[in-house]
Design an enzyme around this catalytic site. Structure first.
Site, PDB file in Angstrom:
ATOM      1  N   ASP A 179      28.409  28.226  34.381  1.00  0.00           N
ATOM      2  CA  ASP A 179      28.853  28.917  35.582  1.00  0.00           C
ATOM      3  C   ASP A 179      27.972  30.155  35.709  1.00  0.00           C
ATOM      4  O   ASP A 179      27.782  30.884  34.734  1.00  0.00           O
ATOM      5  CB  ASP A 179      30.325  29.336  35.406  1.00  0.00           C
ATOM      6  CG  ASP A 179      31.095  29.283  36.713  1.00  0.00           C
ATOM      7  OD1 ASP A 179      30.447  29.151  37.765  1.00  0.00           O
ATOM      8  OD2 ASP A 179      32.327  29.360  36.676  1.00  0.00           O
ATOM      9  N   PRO A 182      32.551  24.755  32.989  1.00  0.00           N
ATOM     10  CA  PRO A 182      31.391  25.592  32.684  1.00  0.00           C
ATOM     11  C   PRO A 182      31.785  27.020  32.328  1.00  0.00           C
ATOM     12  O   PRO A 182      32.487  27.671  33.082  1.00  0.00           O
ATOM     13  CB  PRO A 182      30.608  25.566  33.995  1.00  0.00           C
ATOM     14  CG  PRO A 182      31.655  25.391  35.050  1.00  0.00           C
ATOM     15  CD  PRO A 182      32.734  24.545  34.434  1.00  0.00           C
ATOM     16  N   TRP A 200      34.559  29.997  42.186  1.00  0.00           N
ATOM     17  CA  TRP A 200      35.482  28.940  41.737  1.00  0.00           C
ATOM     18  C   TRP A 200      35.281  27.662  42.546  1.00  0.00           C
ATOM     19  O   TRP A 200      35.688  26.579  42.112  1.00  0.00           O
ATOM     20  CB  TRP A 200      36.926  29.407  41.850  1.00  0.00           C
ATOM     21  CG  TRP A 200      37.263  30.465  40.842  1.00  0.00           C
ATOM     22  CD1 TRP A 200      37.169  31.807  41.019  1.00  0.00           C
ATOM     23  CD2 TRP A 200      37.699  30.262  39.496  1.00  0.00           C
ATOM     24  NE1 TRP A 200      37.537  32.456  39.867  1.00  0.00           N
ATOM     25  CE2 TRP A 200      37.869  31.549  38.919  1.00  0.00           C
ATOM     26  CE3 TRP A 200      37.971  29.128  38.722  1.00  0.00           C
ATOM     27  CZ2 TRP A 200      38.303  31.717  37.605  1.00  0.00           C
ATOM     28  CZ3 TRP A 200      38.408  29.314  37.425  1.00  0.00           C
ATOM     29  CH2 TRP A 200      38.564  30.577  36.882  1.00  0.00           C
ATOM     30  N   LYS A 221      49.000  40.075  22.013  1.00  0.00           N
ATOM     31  CA  LYS A 221      47.797  39.671  22.735  1.00  0.00           C
ATOM     32  C   LYS A 221      46.592  40.340  22.079  1.00  0.00           C
ATOM     33  O   LYS A 221      46.673  41.469  21.631  1.00  0.00           O
ATOM     34  CB  LYS A 221      47.897  40.159  24.183  1.00  0.00           C
ATOM     35  CG  LYS A 221      48.091  39.031  25.174  1.00  0.00           C
ATOM     36  CD  LYS A 221      48.017  39.577  26.579  1.00  0.00           C
ATOM     37  CE  LYS A 221      47.863  38.443  27.578  1.00  0.00           C
ATOM     38  NZ  LYS A 221      47.881  38.896  28.948  1.00  0.00           N
TER      39      LYS A 221
END
Ligand SMILES: [Zn+2]
Ligand SMILES: [Zn+2]
Length: 973
Positions: free
Chosen positions: A87, A48, A529, A604
């Site tokens: 979530d 999620p 979590w 990155k």
């Protein structure tokens, strides 16, 4: 070939939008589920996302890898239910609510009232829900959003409570006063998997302080620390009893204060070597004594900040000589090792810092200052008091809060833990059953993580989360864990009809204790979590509903999940932990763990660098299919991906334009009334070859998809398009354009149709849009490729020998063309002979296949191909141009120029033309001599010397140094 021009403008994004419209209108996703609902289940779990942020490019990556498998299994007849999930709890959402409510500190939440904060959190949960749904649809990720699981639903929370109660009953849920990673801004501790998400390399001061021995004035222990702010909480020094230490005197050092010091022998040598390297020979080191650490235990030293009872040296096995002085300053409040040494030696815990990370009263001048900001003040103070030995800058990895980026502190507090270490062995065993892609994750990144797992710090001193369902009696301190709403009703004697299981509502539910006292809920909520890790059960409201479906293995475990590599410390881990705690084995069978996406230079992506790639832009420019296929083929699934627009563009050309052009070729030359006959019967070499290649391709794609090796499967598909277009179609052109017999064209058409249709079915899970588009074109607008069966290879059509020979033919052609180009001879100029070294092309020679050799002849334009044992290289091309060869080359040039003119004049292949020429006799004699040949090649109705009047197109070319003028006239019929 006009179609090439038309389809070069093929626009994938617009094809995709048209296809989306069709899928929506015809509910193709729903139909694909209906079609398979009686088939065997293929279980997929969707990790999620938080919908309070926008999807990024890495979501496109993971969703592409999920979707391809789900579509593949669906086409194979599996029933692939795929609930979306959201979530919703925890810091990510709370941060949003804080922003909206202008909250800077945790205290302000309580002042404002928890209820208002919860309301705002709930509101911000779905800020970008619509964007997520549209994004998923646009990239072709079919997911059931209508039945999504939502981690803040009451039913979801009820399952979490049930799971927690199972863990409680096993005695694995406990409260303890421990040093935990702690975010002072969020005011909560974090779990080790959360900490693992937020390490950054930083440089900060590290100091070595002098601790004077009580019995030996002017003699000091030297202890090194990277956290000067913990020194006021010092209660002991630790040495390793096994290590060698030295006592030495130091004088005339340019930097260090003089005195007598005790450090590890190793550190002593480092100091001395340092001096040597810096060439300051005036410093004097003199060893006074040498002994084991055990002899130091019990020695007393003066504390840095208090003049009370002297502190003493203790022994500890964790002290090493790797870093520091071999003497470790112990502050039990701020270090895990420190806390355990403290417990062993009955040391007090000095708590010098409050929950906001600021010094409390009684530590002198630093009250109210955030500890990290107090470091320089503390160092200054030590220097003034001559307690500082050395200050240096030190680079190391330091953890930051994964949501708010505040540096974390290690901080002693009461927290709730799950005793995961008790099931560590079982988790490792369960991990053994999992097929990881890439495979090294099992023992490597994930396995190593499992080996080192610590107890799960479950509780968060926060608000918007699943409340920890533990109630405690005010009177007798007895605790109960509540495992369902019904149990809450029973224990409270209240009906819970419309209760919201969140804070603050659930906090108001009071239970009656056996002792007659009142039980109140503990204030903590749990790690979000834990929410996502419980989804295999909570998405089905297990065990309150669907109990048998999970117990009998229908809904559990997942056959397949896929997420980013970072989830080895996140969702992959929590899924396994919870499932193992419940005694359910591994929660997944196959996991694809995907590498990070970097920019084209390997950097990155970050806002500050301005190099973030927005998925929407990629999709609008090149199409979702192209972005998907790019990710499937760029490199191995687990490797970091440098996202390069140039490569995306080249794939667009190489695969999509070529594929659509291949279809366009078919539709241009195979007129209406074509009917596909299911039986293939062509004996033509190229037909047999491409069909064999296709059947082999089916085999390869299926074999690799079954291993979850999507990358290999996708690369086979991309290679095939090249074989299809640049070899099969190119070499078969004549049979479509100028067939000698009807049968010849029919065979070629049947073959090409069969190959295209099957290939498109194979690609459907990978590039769902363009496959759908072409499928419907081939099927006269009927049906959907996603409701078709996935092709199975027909082994009887595979001719491995032919494929090998053909590969050699392509190799020979490539080499010969390279030789032509090196000699500066155009392909149109015929040459006399190509020699192949005897023995080097075994397949071809043994086959003794004249058809194959004639393909070579045709492709490199030579009169003869022969085998020869005497040549030194693998091939040898005779580049001598005889007068006959030259004349032939000229003729071809003339034919080519006429074809170009015909194209420029916009004449259709079926239009007839008349050729006119003019020029010096010496130059035009080649035309006169070869009239018949030209007429036949061009299918012209006539050729004669004439004037320029009434022509459609004209051109002048050089022939043997003389000029020839050529013109064409279209002849209407
Ligand atoms: Zn934080
Ligand atoms: Zn009680």
């Amino acid at each position: 070939m006009n179609f090439l021009n038309v389809f070069c403008f093929m626009n994938l994004p617009s094809i995709e939008k048209e296809t989306l419209e069709f899928w929506r209108k015809e509910s193709i996703f729903k139909k694909s589920l209906e079609r398979t609902k009686n088939g065997p289940r293929f279980v997929f779990y969707e990790g999620p996302p938080f919908a309070n942020g926008l999807p990024g490019i890495h979501h496109l990556l993971t969703r592409a890898f999920k979707d391809v498998i789900l579509r593949y299994k669906t086409m194979q007849g599996f029933y692939v239910e795929r609930k979306a999930g959201w979530d919703t709890h925890g810091l990510p959402t709370e941060m949003e609510a804080e922003k909206k409510l202008n909250i800077r500190f945790k205290k302000e939440i309580e002042q404002m009232g928890i209820e208002k904060f919860i309301e705002e959190s709930r509101r911000s949960v779905f800020t970008y829900k619509k964007e997520w749904e549209e994004f998923s649809e646009r990239i072709g990720f079919w997911l059931d959003f209508d039945h999504a699981y939502i981690t803040c639903d009451n039913s979801y929370i009820e399952t979490l409570w049930w799971i927690l109660k199972q863990i409680w009953q096993k005695g694995f849920l406990y409260q303890d006063y421990k040093v935990v990673p702690y975010c002072p801004r969020c005011g909560t501790s974090l779990s080790s998997h959360e900490v693992a998400q937020g390490y950054k390399k930083i440089k900060e001061p590290a100091i070595t302080a002098r601790f004077e021995l009580v019995d030996e004035p002017e003699t000091y222990f030297l202890a090194w620390t990277t956290t000067p702010w913990t020194l006021p909480a010092n209660v002991a020094l630790a040495v390793n009893p096994e290590i060698d230490y030295v006592k030495f005197s130091l004088n005339n050092h340019p930097e260090f204060p003089q005195g007598v010091y005790i450090v590890s022998e190793k550190k002593f040598n480092d100091y001395k070597n340092d001096i040597k390297n810096k060439k300051t020979p005036e410093a004097e080191f003199k060893i006074i004594d040498k002994f084991k650490g055990s002899q130091l235990i019990g020695k007393k030293y003066k504390p840095l900040y208090k003049n009370e009872a002297p502190y003493k040296v203790v022994g500890a096995g964790f002290v090493s000589v790797e870093e520091g002085t071999g003497i470790v300053h112990i502050a039990p409040a701020f270090g895990e090792d420190d806390m355990s040494v403290g417990k062993e030696n009955n040391l007090p815990v000095l708590m010098t810092v409050d929950e906001d990370g600021k010094f409390i009263d009684g530590i002198g001048e630093w009250k109210g200052i955030f500890v990290k900001n107090a470091d320089p003040l503390i160092i200054d103070n030590l220097r003034k008091r001559e307690l500082l030995f050395q200050e240096e800058m030190y680079e190391h990895d330091y953890p930051f809060c994964w949501r708010c980026k505040t540096p974390l502190l290690y901080y002693a507090k009461n927290s709730w833990f799950i005793n995961v270490s008790r099931v560590r062995e079982q988790m490792i065993k369960n991990n053994e059953t999992v097929n990881w892609v890439p495979p090294h994750i099992k023992k490597g990144r994930f396995g190593e993580w499992l080996n080192e797992i610590k107890d799960w710090n479950l509780s968060r001193e926060r608000y918007w989360g699943t409340p920890l369902p533990v109630w405690e009696c005010e009177k007798c301190k007895k605790r109960v864990c509540v495992g369902s709403v019904r149990e809450l009703e029973e224990k409270s004697g209240q009906k819970m009809n419309n209760i919201d299981l969140h804070r603050p509502f659930v906090d108001n539910v009071v239970l009656k204790c056996e002792c007659g006292g009142l039980m109140k809920r503990v204030p903590e909520v749990i790690d979000c979590w834990f929410d996502s890790g419980s989804m295999p059960f909570a998405q089905w409201h297990y065990p309150f509903e669907n109990k048998d479906k999970i117990d009998n293995g229908e809904f559990f475990p997942a056959d397949f999940i896929a997420e980013g590599m970072d989830q080895t410390r996140g969702w992959f881990y929590t899924l396994l932990a919870i499932s193992t705690l419940l005694g359910k084995g591994a929660p997944y069978k196959n996991v694809i763990s995907l590498g990070l996406i970097l920019d084209a230079n390997g950097q990155k992506m970050s806002k500050s660098r301005g190099n973030i790639i927005v998925p929407k832009e990629v999709v609008e420019k090149f199409g979702a299919d192209c972005a998907r296929l790019y990710f499937y083929t760029i490199n191995k699934a687990g490797e970091a991906k440098k996202f390069d627009f140039k490569e995306v563009q080249s794939l667009y050309r190489k695969f999509f334009i070529t594929l659509v052009n291949s279809y366009a070729f078919f539709s241009t030359y195979v007129e209406g009334g074509f009917e596909f006959k299911k039986e293939l019967c062509s004996g033509n070499l190229l037909d047999r070859w491409i069909v064999s290649r296709l059947e082999n391709l089916k085999h390869q794609v299926i074999k690799n998809l079954d291993k979850y090796d999507i990358v290999s499967a996708a690369r086979f598909l991309v290679d095939f398009v090249d074989d299809l277009s640049n070899w099969y179609i190119r070499l078969s052109r004549r049979r479509f354009q100028k067939p000698e017999t009807e049968k010849e064209k029919e065979e070629a058409s049947q073959t090409l149709y069969y190959v295209l249709l099957n290939f498109i079915k194979l690609t459907a899970p990978f590039t769902p849009f363009v496959s759908e588009y072409l499928y419907r074109k081939l099927k006269d607008g009927e049906g959907s490729v996603h409701l078709a069966d996935y092709p199975k290879p027909d082994k009887s059509l595979i001719d491995a020998k032919l494929e090998k020979s053909m590969a050699q033919v392509r190799e020979i052609v490539a080499q010969a063309l390279a030789k032509r180009s090196a000699a500066g001879i155009k392909v149109r100029q015929p040459l006399s002979v190509l020699k192949l070294k005897d023995g080097a092309w075994g397949e071809l020679k043994n086959d003794n296949n004249r058809e194959l050799l004639s393909l070579i002849k045709q492709e490199i334009n030579v009169k003869n191909v022969i085998f020869d044992g005497s040549i030194s290289e693998n091939i040898e091309l005779d580049v001598e141009i005889t007068p006959e060869l030259k004349e032939e080359g000229l003729l071809r040039e003339i034919v080519r120029q006429i074809q170009i003119m015909r194209k420029k004049a916009n004449l259709k292949p079926s239009d007839k033309i008349f050729i006119i020429y003019d020029g010096e006799v010496s130059a035009t004699k080649i035309l006169e001599k070869n009239k018949e040949f030209i007429l036949r090649e061009i299918r012209a109705v006539g050729i004669e010397r004439g004037k320029k009047e009434g022509i459609n197109q004209g051109i002048e070319i050089k022939v043997d140094g003389g000029a020839v003028w050529l013109g064409i006239k279209g002849v209407s019929q």
